[in-house]
Write a protein that holds these residues in place. Sequence first.
Motif, PDB file in Angstrom:
ATOM      1  N   PHE A   1       7.972   3.448  39.723  1.00 57.38           N
ATOM      2  CA  PHE A   1       8.986   2.395  39.609  1.00 57.38           C
ATOM      3  C   PHE A   1       9.865   2.642  38.377  1.00 57.38           C
TER       4      PHE A   1
ATOM      5  N   ALA B   1      13.985   3.045  38.065  1.00 60.27           N
ATOM      6  CA  ALA B   1      14.801   2.244  37.144  1.00 60.27           C
ATOM      7  C   ALA B   1      15.508   3.131  36.117  1.00 60.27           C
TER       8      ALA B   1
ATOM      9  N   ALA C   1      16.246  -3.818  36.073  1.00 58.40           N
ATOM     10  CA  ALA C   1      15.176  -2.955  36.585  1.00 58.40           C
ATOM     11  C   ALA C   1      14.332  -2.389  35.445  1.00 58.40           C
TER      12      ALA C   1
ATOM     13  N   LEU D   1      16.884  -4.934  41.608  1.00 57.49           N
ATOM     14  CA  LEU D   1      15.492  -4.561  41.323  1.00 57.49           C
ATOM     15  C   LEU D   1      14.910  -5.416  40.198  1.00 57.49           C
TER      16      LEU D   1
ATOM     17  N   PRO E   1      11.787  -7.036  42.791  1.00 56.81           N
ATOM     18  CA  PRO E   1      11.249  -5.662  42.840  1.00 56.81           C
ATOM     19  C   PRO E   1      10.170  -5.470  43.909  1.00 56.81           C
TER      20      PRO E   1
ATOM     21  N   MET F   1      10.486  -2.604  46.715  1.00 57.37           N
ATOM     22  CA  MET F   1      10.354  -1.261  46.141  1.00 57.37           C
ATOM     23  C   MET F   1       8.906  -0.986  45.733  1.00 57.37           C
TER      24      MET F   1
END
Length: 479
Positions: free
Chosen positions: A324, A328, A384, A460, A464, A467
């Motif tokens: 993740f 980002a 993000a 995001l 989030p 994802m």
Amino acid sequence: MSFADFISLGPLITLFTAVVISMLLIAIRRNHRITYAFSLLAYLMALTAIIPAMLYIPHTVPPLLVVDEFSLFNTGLVLTSGFIILLLSYNYFEEREERKEEYYLLLPLATTGALVLVVSRHFMSLFLGLEILSISLYGLIAYLRARERSDEAGIKYLILAALSSAFLLFGMALVYAFTGHMDFPGIGAALRQAGYIPVTVLAGFGMMLIGIGFKLGVVPFHMWAPDIYEGAPLPVSAFIATISKGGMLVVLIRFYVDIHGNDYSMIWWMLAIVAVASMFVGNWLALTQQNIKRILAYSSIAHMGYILVAFLSGVQTGLEAISFYLVAYFITSIGAFGVLIVMSSSVQDAETLDDYRGMFWRYPWVATVFTAMLLSLAGIPLTAGFIGKFYIVMAGVNGHMWFLLFMLVINSVIGLYYYIRIIAMMFKAPATGEVTYIKPSLPVAGNITLMLLTLVLIGLGIYPTAMMQLIQQMMKMIV
């Protein structure tokens, strides 16, 4: 090669074929616009090739490559990032005097090298991918030959990359001498059977860490980063900060998981020292800079340190957090460099802090985008970057890594200062009381790209879950 091999490696084969066709196109007729459009089409076709490849996963191309959900996810991330960098490149090179077309050979070729790294599960494919990536970068970094700094940066990268490759090769040879394997699972099985790590293998891992650490730009192998970022064309700096480091990080994750790296305390301690040093040195040196390219270079060193905290946690959430955070970080870094690209003139790059003084009063939209990107790098909520850092902290808590977490928190506070310093400069009133414009107009494609990146960044940061569920699904394949 079987039909399944061909389909599974479709994205890689598509992009490589496109490089060959581009070369023929340039040989027939030089045209910047046509070469640019064909390169964009090639990236889109390579992205589309991921869809049929999903039907065959997990698939192994023995003994070198593996295509599973983890590699396909990162293949998509690399190709999407390359596509965005390409979108931002046209106006930047159109305004410059050098021949432009060869750039569209080197960038997809470097991306191909990163894709080979993403699917690697063997020393040979690792080294092959690394060399394709490195050799392409030699040309990309020194592409603007009329600039003195560009040549200097290219030569520095050439010398240091050659040196790090030598260390990497010697390290691989030492590991192979003891284990008799060059594939990652074979090395892991041999070490488990031995029940310990002999000095020879430990020395081999140490030398490999030098080669890998150079590509990741972590301390103490970071010396090249600020000069290369400053001397390279801005789209190339964005590529080095994201795709080059991301490809290397993905293959490092696969290697570490396959050899069960967390079972060996010596390897853990080596990486922990590198993580702490990267966070402190990266942030500390960024505080003293007046050049935004150099600030982003040192910032990227610190971010690699943050990622290593999750890497060392030894829990599944750590690997999920890395994935993740990479997403980002890619969005944020490309967005930040994208702002520098659209603000640069044909004469010079907009790279000093003074170039951004009072920017909000001249270009409010671009200043807002840059602010969002910097706040995400700092890990501020609703971006993000905040969610990525939150997952890293959560992984550290699950792994009971209190000392590394304490270091991460301290460094996040230090990092906040130099990001806020840039934002404050943009919101300062013009010194003369008169609003002046560096460029009469900004490129439309660049503005649209920045808008989309900002929407994804905030999306995001607010939601989030989708994802993260996708990342959790793919991580089941390698853990």
